[in-house]
Scaffold this motif. Sequence first.
Motif, PDB file in Angstrom:
ATOM      1  N   ILE A 191       0.748  -1.122  -0.049  1.00 25.47           N
ATOM      2  CA  ILE A 191       0.170  -0.110  -0.076  1.00 25.47           C
ATOM      3  C   ILE A 191       0.882   1.431   0.235  1.00 25.47           C
ATOM      4  O   ILE A 191       0.595   2.123  -0.767  1.00 25.47           O
ATOM      5  N   ASN A 227       2.554   1.836  -3.341  1.00 26.40           N
ATOM      6  CA  ASN A 227       1.776   2.185  -4.390  1.00 26.40           C
ATOM      7  C   ASN A 227       1.197   3.801  -4.126  1.00 26.40           C
ATOM      8  O   ASN A 227       1.121   4.673  -5.038  1.00 26.40           O
ATOM      9  N   GLU A 228       0.894   4.219  -3.036  1.00 29.61           N
ATOM     10  CA  GLU A 228       0.770   5.684  -2.638  1.00 29.61           C
ATOM     11  C   GLU A 228       2.015   6.529  -2.943  1.00 29.61           C
ATOM     12  O   GLU A 228       1.730   7.657  -3.510  1.00 29.61           O
ATOM     13  N   ARG A 229       3.116   6.215  -2.643  1.00 26.31           N
ATOM     14  CA  ARG A 229       4.283   6.993  -2.909  1.00 26.31           C
ATOM     15  C   ARG A 229       4.680   7.060  -4.315  1.00 26.31           C
ATOM     16  O   ARG A 229       5.412   7.887  -4.743  1.00 26.31           O
ATOM     17  N   GLU A 283       3.881  10.087  -6.214  1.00 23.84           N
ATOM     18  CA  GLU A 283       4.605  11.249  -5.803  1.00 23.84           C
ATOM     19  C   GLU A 283       5.858  11.446  -6.674  1.00 23.84           C
ATOM     20  O   GLU A 283       6.149  12.456  -7.281  1.00 23.84           O
TER      21      GLU A 283
END
Length: 139
Positions: free
Chosen positions: A63, A66-68, A71
């Motif tokens: 997770i 995937n989030e980073r 960015e």
Amino acid sequence: MAIAKQAFYEGAALHQLIRSNGVRSLQYDDPFFVLNGRVLAYLKYSTRVRSPWGFTFTADEQILLNERAAERKIAIGLICAGDGIATVSYEDYLSIAAPRKSAIHVACYRKHWEHYEVSGPDGVVARKIAPSDWQRLLS
């Protein structure tokens, strides 16, 4: 305070990058190393002496990656004990290990004098990975 084994492996990997003259700035944004303000390096290590080296990515790690990835560019450095570092882009990682709600196992294989082969539950990275790719990460 004792030095954790992880710090030795991460330090060795970062040392290789710094000596290759590609690092102008280095920050720590737990659990990532931010290289030159543009690349997030996520390091995993295996202490196994010989190939194959195994790495586990927990559901929480998946997770976070995937989030980073939304960015910045992510490079995953798979530190294969004293042998070297297999550098996998987040895109290559996804091609072999689609996100799951459970832990994922990734393995690196390397015969003497050859490049790394990285595999996961969904296949094998399409190309072999040269041990020197880590040092050229910022080129």
